[in-house]
Design a protein around this motif. Structure first.
Motif, PDB file in Angstrom:
ATOM      1  N   ARG A  75       0.831  -1.202   0.000  1.00 38.95           N
ATOM      2  CA  ARG A  75       0.000   0.000   0.000  1.00 38.95           C
ATOM      3  C   ARG A  75       0.870   1.259   0.000  1.00 38.95           C
ATOM      4  N   MET A  76       1.955   1.226   0.778  1.00 36.27           N
ATOM      5  CA  MET A  76       2.886   2.356   0.807  1.00 36.27           C
ATOM      6  C   MET A  76       3.523   2.565  -0.562  1.00 36.27           C
ATOM      7  N   ASP A  79       0.902   4.300  -2.726  1.00 38.55           N
ATOM      8  CA  ASP A  79       0.590   5.658  -2.286  1.00 38.55           C
ATOM      9  C   ASP A  79       1.749   6.622  -2.517  1.00 38.55           C
ATOM     10  N   GLU A  80       2.965   6.096  -2.474  1.00 41.22           N
ATOM     11  CA  GLU A  80       4.144   6.969  -2.574  1.00 41.22           C
ATOM     12  C   GLU A  80       4.759   6.982  -3.971  1.00 41.22           C
ATOM     13  N   GLU A 168      -1.354  -2.755  -8.612  1.00 42.00           N
ATOM     14  CA  GLU A 168      -2.639  -2.101  -8.857  1.00 42.00           C
ATOM     15  C   GLU A 168      -3.685  -3.092  -9.354  1.00 42.00           C
TER      16      GLU A 168
END
Length: 289
Positions: A75-76, A79-80, A168
């Motif tokens: 997830r990081m 998001d990053e 994704e």
């Protein structure tokens, strides 16, 4: 910021973590690192904070298991804005050019790429060789290994370069699996989404698990977990697999003179509603993240 986020799940990793982190630090291809710690109590975190202050640490406070902890890192990575995540076991380490060679070999359809996974003595890891060796050897003849990627149905998640597109699309690891089987299931879902898994023979890395051989009971438990893997595979027929895997457990018990598979039948059947629901959820884009 680097284009790769290396995700290392730790649980009482003091024996290995320095070599693991130092290998990333020495990589010819720069990478950022996040450690997802599952409640270590052996001094793992103080060592990382002292010797590797650049490494980010996420403390879960409990042992979430391999899949759930890695999902935090995945997830990081999304998001990053990272182009890749690299799942690295705490008892594994990179060679200097591992990341460089994997990334050079990457094409859009490759969801997961692995290096040749070697043991601590420079030979192929036994499980890696069992799962991938014949396919790799069959392709090596007559090819330049510096450009070759060998498609494989499965490779262990001790060393996975995972593309952003794959994260994704496939999402995270399924909560159907706490420990063992989660990498099989993730790759089944990768294939369901028509993405590929491959090994880059020119790249090598180490998975150092010498001296840890599961006993007979542990082996039987792993065989039982394999039935959960199969019924959770979205590429297979759900109704048929429910019948087939119960029968497989019966046969497994007879073949191995063990009551463990027979006892597992009740647990598996009780989980069918949960597993069916998670199986359907696993088909969705970005599932479990």
């Amino acid at each position: 910021m680097a284009d790769v986020l290396v995700i290392i799940v730790t649980y009482n990793a003091l024996k290995w973590v320095s070599k693991c982190l130092r290998s990333v630090e020495n990589s010819t291809h720069p990478a950022d690192v996040v450690v997802i710690d599952n409640g270590s109590t052996d001094g793992t975190l103080p060592l990382i904070r002292t010797d590797f202050p650049q490494v980010r640490i996420v403390e879960t406070g409990e042992n979430l298991g391999f899949g759930a902890a890695n999902n935090i890192g995945l997830r990081m990575a999304l998001d990053e804005g990272y182009a890749f995540a690299y799942l690295l076991n705490q008892d594994a380490r990179l060679e200097k050019d591992t990341l460089e060679k994997l990334i050079a070999a990457h094409k859009p359809d490759w969801g997961v790429l692995s290096p040749m996974q070697m043991n601590g003595h420079g030979r192929r890891d036994k499980r890696f060789d069992k799962k991938c060796g014949k396919l790799i050897d069959a392709r090596l003849t007559g090819f330049h290994t510096d450009t070759l990627v060998v498609e494989v149905p499965f490779v262990m998640a001790a060393h996975w370069l995972v593309s952003r597109r794959a994260i994704e699309t496939v999402g995270g690891f399924s909560p159907a699996f706490r420990q063992y089987g989660e990498d099989d299931n993730w790759l089944h879902r990768l294939h369901w989404h028509k993405l590929l898994c491959g090994v880059v023979p020119a790249a090598q890395a180490v998975h150092d698990r010498a001296g840890r051989r599961p006993g007979r009971e542990k082996k039987m438990q792993l065989k039982c977990i394999s039935t959960v893997v199969k019924v959770s595979d979205p590429n297979r027929n759900w109704r048929w697999m429910r019948i087939r895997e119960v029968l497989e457990l019966v046969g497994m018990g007879v073949k191995n003179f063990s009551a463990i598979p027979w006892r597992y039948i009740k647990e598996l059947r009780a989980r069918f509603p949960e597993l069916e629901q998670l199986r359907e959820q696993s088909k969705a884009k970005g599932a479990f993240l």
